[in-house]
Motif scaffolding. Structure first.
Motif, PDB file in Angstrom:
ATOM      1  N   TYR A 199       0.816  -1.329  -0.151  1.00  0.00           N
ATOM      2  CA  TYR A 199      -0.205  -0.126   0.259  1.00  0.00           C
ATOM      3  C   TYR A 199       0.707   1.001   0.285  1.00  0.00           C
ATOM      4  O   TYR A 199       0.465   2.665  -0.673  1.00  0.00           O
ATOM      5  CB  TYR A 199      -1.008   0.183   0.790  1.00  0.00           C
ATOM      6  N   MET A 200       1.846   1.171   1.087  1.00  0.00           N
ATOM      7  CA  MET A 200       2.675   2.517   0.881  1.00  0.00           C
ATOM      8  C   MET A 200       3.160   2.216  -0.024  1.00  0.00           C
ATOM      9  O   MET A 200       3.738   4.032  -0.837  1.00  0.00           O
ATOM     10  CB  MET A 200       3.991   1.933   2.406  1.00  0.00           C
ATOM     11  N   LYS A 208       3.189  10.441   5.119  1.00  0.00           N
ATOM     12  CA  LYS A 208       4.029   9.938   3.497  1.00  0.00           C
ATOM     13  C   LYS A 208       4.131  11.484   2.398  1.00  0.00           C
ATOM     14  O   LYS A 208       4.958  11.716   1.951  1.00  0.00           O
ATOM     15  CB  LYS A 208       3.421   8.597   2.415  1.00  0.00           C
ATOM     16  N   SER A 233       1.610  11.951   0.448  1.00  0.00           N
ATOM     17  CA  SER A 233       1.505  11.654  -0.651  1.00  0.00           C
ATOM     18  C   SER A 233       0.968  12.228  -1.346  1.00  0.00           C
ATOM     19  O   SER A 233      -0.326  13.058  -0.281  1.00  0.00           O
ATOM     20  CB  SER A 233       0.631  10.297  -0.894  1.00  0.00           C
ATOM     21  N   ALA A 259      -0.652   7.298   4.833  1.00  0.00           N
ATOM     22  CA  ALA A 259      -0.676   8.483   3.468  1.00  0.00           C
ATOM     23  C   ALA A 259       0.154  10.249   3.952  1.00  0.00           C
ATOM     24  O   ALA A 259       0.596  10.661   3.270  1.00  0.00           O
ATOM     25  CB  ALA A 259      -2.254   8.424   2.876  1.00  0.00           C
ATOM     26  N   GLN A 260      -1.510  10.575   4.749  1.00  0.00           N
ATOM     27  CA  GLN A 260      -0.726  11.910   5.333  1.00  0.00           C
ATOM     28  C   GLN A 260       1.258  12.010   6.057  1.00  0.00           C
ATOM     29  O   GLN A 260       1.679  12.726   4.936  1.00  0.00           O
ATOM     30  CB  GLN A 260      -1.677  12.139   6.536  1.00  0.00           C
ATOM     31  N   LEU A 290       1.292   4.619  -2.612  1.00  0.00           N
ATOM     32  CA  LEU A 290       1.337   5.648  -2.321  1.00  0.00           C
ATOM     33  C   LEU A 290       2.671   7.040  -3.112  1.00  0.00           C
ATOM     34  O   LEU A 290       2.351   7.905  -3.538  1.00  0.00           O
ATOM     35  CB  LEU A 290       1.105   6.188  -1.065  1.00  0.00           C
ATOM     36  N   LEU A 344      -6.741   9.325  -2.604  1.00  0.00           N
ATOM     37  CA  LEU A 344      -6.846   8.449  -2.478  1.00  0.00           C
ATOM     38  C   LEU A 344      -8.521   8.272  -2.116  1.00  0.00           C
ATOM     39  O   LEU A 344      -9.101   8.866  -1.630  1.00  0.00           O
ATOM     40  CB  LEU A 344      -6.605   7.941  -0.839  1.00  0.00           C
TER      41      LEU A 344
END
Length: 700
Positions: free
Chosen positions: A48-49, A76, A78, A73-74, A52, A82
């Motif tokens: 998943y990562m 990273k 990204s 996500a936050q 992103l 999403l």
């Protein structure tokens, strides 16, 4: 830009394997391969990562761990768009889970669609000035608690000996006949100050309490007038403070507030959809706690979408002081729609976005804006197309709202998996989540059937106002009458009224596939309601099992015929001026009243405007090409001016005028003027006036 789909079978609790993933990927036509996982939120989170890291859209088929995925996500930073979609409770955890792969593919496809275009917003600004209303024993403790976070005022409706007013730390009023208008940040409250003691002037010195011989004054400093014998000792004790005045007539008072916390046994506002910023927990202590937390969060600036579009030119509400269609006013549970002269007025701050007004509007003057009907139609078409590509058959829809409806669907899926007593959503039933179930109507439903939907069930919960349910039933009756009239067998539309998962499960079990066109429609739903209806009905008619020329419809249908009694009609053309849809027209060259049935919305303005009561309405759906052509309802030979022979009016109209006005004093001796055109009438009046002046001069 491509979309990457991350699908998880939730620790192998759903029948999703590589083969199912390939089946979904083929239906989706995804440029990036669809990845199947079993522990995406734990052991396989790295996959998943990595998704992103790009800029492509990422669709995660899991809402259970939405917060975790969002936080990752936050962290990273990204930039990849999403989105999340629930395929577990809606398909993978039901009795028919093994056959639900086409439905899961349909839900994934819908999740990958872009967000609707932004719309104007409605803004609120709250400074936290809250009014607490109710009996003293209930209001005063809450005023103390909420006073730490809000600027509170109190309006006491009854006093209780168990409570007392202490230090003057917040404004306190008393009164009855309370009226509340407005919304979050802009409430106006009116009440009558009926008690002799004005609590805002009172210093709580207890002098009045000490001297009252009847003990009619308690420590909320209000006089029980049933005990008081009018000794007026309290007035003397109050002295120059002047808080007590028995001679005061019931004074009307008003003030403005940002928030209302109504603890009355019977709420001041009894609307099913009260305005934002108004909370009425009453005596329910659990609801008081819940609402107290919510009200403390409503300080600052807020906004919401403006859910509707209003096209005034199409509105069939009124003309020239006559009222025709009131469907939107009647159905609004928030009283956001009101009368404003010949048009309606929608107050956006009161609108809760239910969309019921747009569903019952016959002309399309009110349209749902967020999302637009075209956006919802694209979502529907995408789901059904993907469903069929993935091998699904006989698709059905379950329309539900975002709050209680979505909650019931999720609870049903969990219970179906946990105990097996409930079946869950059938494999062919695709859930369609809307802001509100009343935001779509016959244009959307008939289009869905044209797309191949074999049944549409609408989930009604306790959240939905009774007038919404009544309106939906009426609209379903119209749509089903059209479908049955075209020969399509079976029941295509139904309401499921459910308050529990078990009731929803029972309702779903009764859904049966009805007949649909053999060829699925390919058109996109039109943004304009009448155009959308025309496209859907044309397709349904083209492929109908039974070819008919017209279908009788229930009262309130947006299609129909106008009939004119030729013996009564004088061709005054009042109906033409009143018709907002150009269904009734005149002829510039001849005295003719013409009618175009395609344009008629059966608003009734012509019927109510006609001075001769010569017009009647007949709801029906005509399926011939004649509905698009003007038909002459009444005509007459023109009457010619007796002076210049120019045609004007009709013989019947002139005859009626002469018979009604010949005895009127203004026309005594001048009846022939009624038979003249306007120009000759003026010439005749001036000539007679000139002759009268000359005669008068001769006499002198």
């Amino acid at each position: 830009m491509t979309t990457e789909f991350k699908v998880c079978n939730c620790n192998r609790t759903m029948p999703l394997d590589a083969q199912a993933g390939a089946q979904m990927a083929q239906a989706l036509g995804a440029d990036a391969p669809l990845t199947m996982h079993s522990e995406l939120c734990r052991r396989e989170v790295t996959s998943y990562m990595q998704a992103l890291d790009g800029v492509d859209d990422v669709v995660v088929a899991c809402t259970q761990e939405r917060s975790l995925f969002g936080e990752i996500a936050q962290q990273k930073n990204s930039v990849a768009p999403l989105r999340f979609v629930n395929i577990r409770e809606t398909g993978g955890w039901g009795a028919q889970a093994k056959n639900s792969v086409p439905k899961m593919a349909a839900l994934l496809a819908a999740a990958a669609l872009p967000d609707p275009d932004p719309v104007p917003t409605v803004d609120y600004q709250s400074g936290g000035h809250a009014l607490l209303i109710g009996p003293a024993d209930r209001v005063l403790p809450w005023a103390t608690r909420l006073g730490e976070q809000l600027d509170v005022s109190v309006l006491l409706t009854a006093s209780e000996t168990g409570e007392m007013l202490q230090e003057h730390s917040f404004p306190v009023f008393s009164g009855n006949r309370i009226a509340i208008n407005g919304w979050l940040g802009a409430f106006t409250v009116q009440w009558q100050q009926a008690n002799p003691i004005d609590l805002e002037a009172c210093t709580r010195c207890n002098a009045c309490v000490d001297v009252c011989p009847e003990n009619a004054i308690d420590l909320t400093y209000q006089i029980d007038l049933s005990k008081c014998k009018s000794h007026r000792d309290c007035v003397k004790a109050c002295g120059t403070i002047g808080a007590i005045d028995f001679s005061r007539s019931a004074a009307q008072r008003s003030a403005e507030f940002d928030l209302i916390f109504d603890l009355s046994d019977t709420p001041v506002l009894t609307l099913h959809q009260p305005p934002q910023g108004y909370f009425a927990p009453g005596s329910d202590t659990q609801q008081q706690m819940t609402d107290s937390l919510r009200i403390t969060q409503m300080v600052g600036e807020f906004s919401k979408p403006k859910f509707f579009l209003y096209k005034e030119k199409l509105c069939a509400h009124g003309r020239n002081g006559k009222v025709g269609c009131t469907a939107c006013i009647d159905v609004c549970s928030a009283e956001a729609v009101s009368h404003n002269g010949d048009q309606i007025k929608v107050t956006p701050n009161l609108c809760v976005g239910c969309g019921a007004c747009t569903t019952v509007c016959p002309s399309g003057a009110l349209a749902y804006a967020y999302p637009r009907i075209a956006d919802t139609g694209t979502r529907l078409k995408t789901m059904l197309t993907t469903y069929v590509k993935a091998g699904g058959t006989q698709p059905a829809l379950l329309i539900h709202n975002q709050e209680q409806g979505a909650g019931l669907v999720n609870q049903l899926g969990r219970l179906a998996k946990a105990n097996g007593k409930l079946k869950g959503l059938p494999a062919n039933v695709i859930p369609l989540e809307l802001h509100h179930i009343a935001s779509v109507g016959i244009d959307f439903w008939l289009t869905a059937v044209a797309y191949g939907t074999t049944h549409i069930s609408i989930l009604v919960t306790q959240q939905d106002a009774p007038q919404y349910v009544a309106a939906l039933n009426a609209q379903i009756d119209i749509a089903q009458t059209i479908l049955s009239g075209l020969g399509y067998t079976g029941v295509h539309l139904s309401l499921i009224q459910a308050h529990t998962p078990a009731q929803l499960d029972t309702g779903l079990s009764t859904m049966q596939a009805a007949q649909v066109p053999q060829q699925r429609a390919l058109f996109n739903i039109a943004a304009d309601k009448r155009s959308a209806l025309e496209l859907a009905i044309d397709h349904l008619k083209k492929h109908a099992p039974q070819q008919v020329e017209q279908i009788a419809l229930p009262a309130g249908a947006p299609f129909g015929l106008v009939t004119v009694n030729k013996q009564s009609c004088t061709l005054c053309m009042s109906c033409v001026g009143a018709c907002p849809e150009s269904a009734l027209t005149d002829n510039a060259n001849l005295p003719q009243l013409r009618f175009i049935e395609k344009n008629c919305v059966q608003c009734g303005l012509c019927e109510k405007t006609c001075p001769e009561n010569a017009i009647s309405l007949t709801p029906r759906l005509s399926l011939t090409e004649a509905v698009k052509q003007p038909v002459v309802l009444n005509e007459a030979q023109p009457f010619h001016c007796i002076s210049c022979n120019k045609p004007f009016g009709t013989a019947q109209m002139i005859e009626n005028m002469v018979s009604k006005l010949s005895l009127h004093g203004a026309f005594a001796g001048n009846v022939d003027r009624l038979k003249m055109c306007p120009d000759c009438r003026v010439v005749d009046m001036m000539a007679n006036k000139h002759e009268a002046v000359i005669t008068d001069l001769k006499r002198r």
